[in-house]
Design a protein around this motif. Structure first.
Motif, PDB file in Angstrom:
ATOM      1  N   ILE A 140       0.893  -1.348   0.078  1.00  0.00           N
ATOM      2  CA  ILE A 140       0.037   0.010  -0.094  1.00  0.00           C
ATOM      3  C   ILE A 140       0.803   1.302  -0.076  1.00  0.00           C
ATOM      4  CG2 ILE A 140      -1.627   1.237   1.378  1.00  0.00           C
ATOM      5  CD1 ILE A 140      -2.848  -1.280   2.355  1.00  0.00           C
ATOM      6  N   ALA A 141       1.912   1.325   0.810  1.00  0.00           N
ATOM      7  CA  ALA A 141       2.891   2.466   0.908  1.00  0.00           C
ATOM      8  C   ALA A 141       3.472   2.626  -0.548  1.00  0.00           C
ATOM      9  CB  ALA A 141       4.043   2.033   1.984  1.00  0.00           C
ATOM     10  N   SER A 142       3.866   1.689  -1.286  1.00  0.00           N
ATOM     11  CA  SER A 142       4.393   1.646  -2.633  1.00  0.00           C
ATOM     12  C   SER A 142       3.386   2.457  -3.746  1.00  0.00           C
ATOM     13  CB  SER A 142       4.719   0.454  -3.307  1.00  0.00           C
ATOM     14  OG  SER A 142       5.889  -0.320  -2.375  1.00  0.00           O
ATOM     15  N   ILE A 143       2.050   1.978  -3.536  1.00  0.00           N
ATOM     16  CA  ILE A 143       1.287   2.566  -4.313  1.00  0.00           C
ATOM     17  C   ILE A 143       1.037   4.106  -3.999  1.00  0.00           C
ATOM     18  CG2 ILE A 143      -1.198   2.576  -4.978  1.00  0.00           C
ATOM     19  CD1 ILE A 143      -1.450  -0.532  -4.508  1.00  0.00           C
ATOM     20  N   VAL A 144       1.045   4.404  -2.835  1.00  0.00           N
ATOM     21  CA  VAL A 144       0.898   5.704  -2.327  1.00  0.00           C
ATOM     22  C   VAL A 144       2.112   6.674  -2.710  1.00  0.00           C
ATOM     23  CG1 VAL A 144       0.993   7.362  -0.173  1.00  0.00           C
ATOM     24  CG2 VAL A 144      -0.676   5.312  -0.139  1.00  0.00           C
ATOM     25  N   ILE A 166      13.096   9.413 -10.116  1.00  0.00           N
ATOM     26  CA  ILE A 166      11.674   8.669  -9.640  1.00  0.00           C
ATOM     27  C   ILE A 166      11.640   7.412 -10.522  1.00  0.00           C
ATOM     28  CG2 ILE A 166       9.221   9.041 -10.091  1.00  0.00           C
ATOM     29  CD1 ILE A 166       9.577  11.681  -8.828  1.00  0.00           C
ATOM     30  N   LEU A 167      11.931   7.507 -11.969  1.00  0.00           N
ATOM     31  CA  LEU A 167      11.758   6.396 -12.780  1.00  0.00           C
ATOM     32  C   LEU A 167      12.537   5.187 -12.334  1.00  0.00           C
ATOM     33  CD1 LEU A 167      11.552   8.082 -16.201  1.00  0.00           C
ATOM     34  CD2 LEU A 167       9.513   7.012 -15.085  1.00  0.00           C
ATOM     35  N   GLY A 168      13.667   5.665 -12.025  1.00  0.00           N
ATOM     36  CA  GLY A 168      14.523   4.359 -11.456  1.00  0.00           C
ATOM     37  C   GLY A 168      13.934   3.721  -9.990  1.00  0.00           C
ATOM     38  N   MET A 169      13.518   4.599  -9.077  1.00  0.00           N
ATOM     39  CA  MET A 169      12.993   4.093  -7.832  1.00  0.00           C
ATOM     40  C   MET A 169      11.920   3.366  -8.256  1.00  0.00           C
ATOM     41  SD  MET A 169      14.693   4.745  -5.259  1.00  0.00           S
ATOM     42  CE  MET A 169      16.360   5.383  -4.898  1.00  0.00           C
ATOM     43  N   SER A 170      11.034   3.991  -9.106  1.00  0.00           N
ATOM     44  CA  SER A 170       9.678   3.051  -9.472  1.00  0.00           C
ATOM     45  C   SER A 170      10.037   1.674  -9.833  1.00  0.00           C
ATOM     46  CB  SER A 170       8.882   3.741 -10.334  1.00  0.00           C
ATOM     47  OG  SER A 170       8.550   5.129  -9.974  1.00  0.00           O
ATOM     48  N   GLY A 171      11.334   1.657 -10.726  1.00  0.00           N
ATOM     49  CA  GLY A 171      11.640   0.387 -11.258  1.00  0.00           C
ATOM     50  C   GLY A 171      12.017  -0.544 -10.330  1.00  0.00           C
ATOM     51  N   ALA A 184      10.896  -8.836  -0.109  1.00  0.00           N
ATOM     52  CA  ALA A 184      11.904  -7.815  -0.466  1.00  0.00           C
ATOM     53  C   ALA A 184      11.646  -6.389  -0.604  1.00  0.00           C
ATOM     54  CB  ALA A 184      12.638  -8.463  -1.657  1.00  0.00           C
ATOM     55  N   LEU A 185      10.335  -6.475  -1.106  1.00  0.00           N
ATOM     56  CA  LEU A 185       9.605  -5.036  -0.761  1.00  0.00           C
ATOM     57  C   LEU A 185       9.364  -4.489   0.474  1.00  0.00           C
ATOM     58  CD1 LEU A 185       8.341  -2.639  -2.766  1.00  0.00           C
ATOM     59  CD2 LEU A 185       6.049  -4.104  -2.372  1.00  0.00           C
ATOM     60  N   ARG A 186       8.938  -5.295   1.291  1.00  0.00           N
ATOM     61  CA  ARG A 186       9.090  -4.645   2.793  1.00  0.00           C
ATOM     62  C   ARG A 186      10.335  -4.048   3.220  1.00  0.00           C
ATOM     63  NH1 ARG A 186       8.987  -7.112   8.075  1.00  0.00           N
ATOM     64  NH2 ARG A 186       9.552  -9.041   7.353  1.00  0.00           N
ATOM     65  N   TYR A 187      11.313  -4.944   2.993  1.00  0.00           N
ATOM     66  CA  TYR A 187      12.690  -4.201   3.592  1.00  0.00           C
ATOM     67  C   TYR A 187      13.035  -3.089   2.615  1.00  0.00           C
ATOM     68  CZ  TYR A 187      12.953  -8.472   6.455  1.00  0.00           C
ATOM     69  OH  TYR A 187      12.709  -9.385   7.289  1.00  0.00           O
ATOM     70  N   LEU A 188      12.645  -3.230   1.372  1.00  0.00           N
ATOM     71  CA  LEU A 188      13.175  -1.770   0.695  1.00  0.00           C
ATOM     72  C   LEU A 188      12.373  -0.633   1.329  1.00  0.00           C
ATOM     73  CD1 LEU A 188      14.461  -0.515  -1.764  1.00  0.00           C
ATOM     74  CD2 LEU A 188      12.360  -1.020  -3.049  1.00  0.00           C
ATOM     75  N   VAL A 189      11.035  -0.675   1.397  1.00  0.00           N
ATOM     76  CA  VAL A 189      10.200   0.227   2.171  1.00  0.00           C
ATOM     77  C   VAL A 189      10.857   0.492   3.562  1.00  0.00           C
ATOM     78  CG1 VAL A 189       8.081   0.699   3.143  1.00  0.00           C
ATOM     79  CG2 VAL A 189       8.152  -0.218   0.700  1.00  0.00           C
TER      80      VAL A 189
END
Length: 305
Positions: A140-144, A166-171, A184-189
């Motif tokens: 959800i945080a990634s979508i926000v 921003i494009l790099g971070m989005s990728g 992995a997304l959880r630890y990135l966030v």
């Protein structure tokens, strides 16, 4: 479990002592980390240590350079959003390769837009830290964040560095979404949140307390207030940012008590990775619902099939 004693009840109501014990027990239970949360806290602590080391090593500091710029982006984005909320017209957002940035706006309320940079970026970092305790919350945080990125790109139309960042971070976020079902997304966030809070704290100390930068937000704020020097505002903002940092950890501990196995199970059915069995099942379910709705509509209209 706490058992109420006879002397805890006075005239049919809880005594203050009993209420205090109940509240203390509930708070202690909510903030006591389980095994999964302890792992998250250890990882966050390692992040702080690694960031602190890389920050002061000239060559290795390039590893966290994109995340520094992202935090600067959060800072400028916070200025812009507060300006938007106070009816300002946002002209542009620009990021500087030297880890600086600028938000150009007209109108708004400077008493709110100036402190919004530091406090907003630290609040974003704290929210990401809290979400970093749970896989679904990280999704959800990634979508926000994606929504924030779109606004920032709109305001940074001509700033190529902002677009690349921003494009790099989005990728990177999309890539990590696919790894281990979103773990992995959880630890990135979590890392982005820790980085944002750490950078904000360091930047406040560096720009407003240890040395006075005339172009800093605190200096500009001191000029319009006229009552206190910029160092005073810097200390106040530092204190508030530190509270946000701690609050992010406490909210994560209190809100997300699921084990790693339970998070994995929940994540498999909430915005699952495309191509996974859960995603295929969800697609089939949606197709079945659509077919059923079409059949009902056709039947009501009397159209032969």
């Amino acid at each position: 479990m706490y058992n109420m004693k006879a002397n805890d009840v006075l005239d049919g109501t809880f005594s203050s002592t009993a209420l205090h014990r109940l509240l203390t027990r509930d708070v202690q239970s909510a903030l006591t980390p389980n095994a999964t949360q302890r792992t998250t806290l250890i990882v966050a602590g390692c992040y702080i240590l690694v960031i602190g080391i890389l920050w002061h090593i000239p060559i290795l500091s390039w590893i966290i350079y994109p995340f520094k710029l992202l935090t600067v982006g959060f800072h400028e984005m916070s200025h812009a959003f507060m300006g938007l909320l106070t009816c300002a017209h946002i002209h542009s957002i620009e990021l500087d390769p030297d880890e600086g940035g600028a938000t150009s706006m007209s109108g708004g309320i400077p008493y709110l837009t100036l402190p919004a940079g530091y406090l907003g970026s630290s609040l974003i970092g704290a929210a990401l830290i809290a979400c970093g305790f749970d896989t679904n919350a990280s999704k959800i945080a990634s979508i926000v964040l994606a929504v924030f990125f779109l606004f920032t790109l709109w305001w940074a139309k001509r700033d190529w560095l902002t677009w690349v960042l921003i494009l790099g971070m989005s990728g990177l976020i999309v890539l990590f979404w696919f790894v281990a079902g979103g773990v992995a997304l959880r630890y990135l966030v979590l890392f982005i949140g820790v980085m944002s809070c750490m950078y904000c704290l360091w930047d406040i100390i560096d720009d407003t307390i240890s040395r006075k930068v005339n172009s800093s937000d605190a200096s500009q704020f001191a000029k319009i207030c006229g009552c206190c020097p910029s160092q005073v505002w810097g200390v106040l903002w530092l204190f508030v940012s530190l509270i946000f940092f701690i609050a992010g950890v406490l909210v994560g501990l209190a809100a997300f008590k699921e084990s790693a196995a339970q998070q994995k199970e929940d994540s498999s059915v909430f915005l699952p990775v495309p191509g996974s069995s859960a995603a295929m099942a969800l697609t089939v379910t949606k197709s079945g619902i659509v077919s059923m709705i079409l059949a009902v509509v056709v039947g009501l209209l009397g159209i032969p099939m």
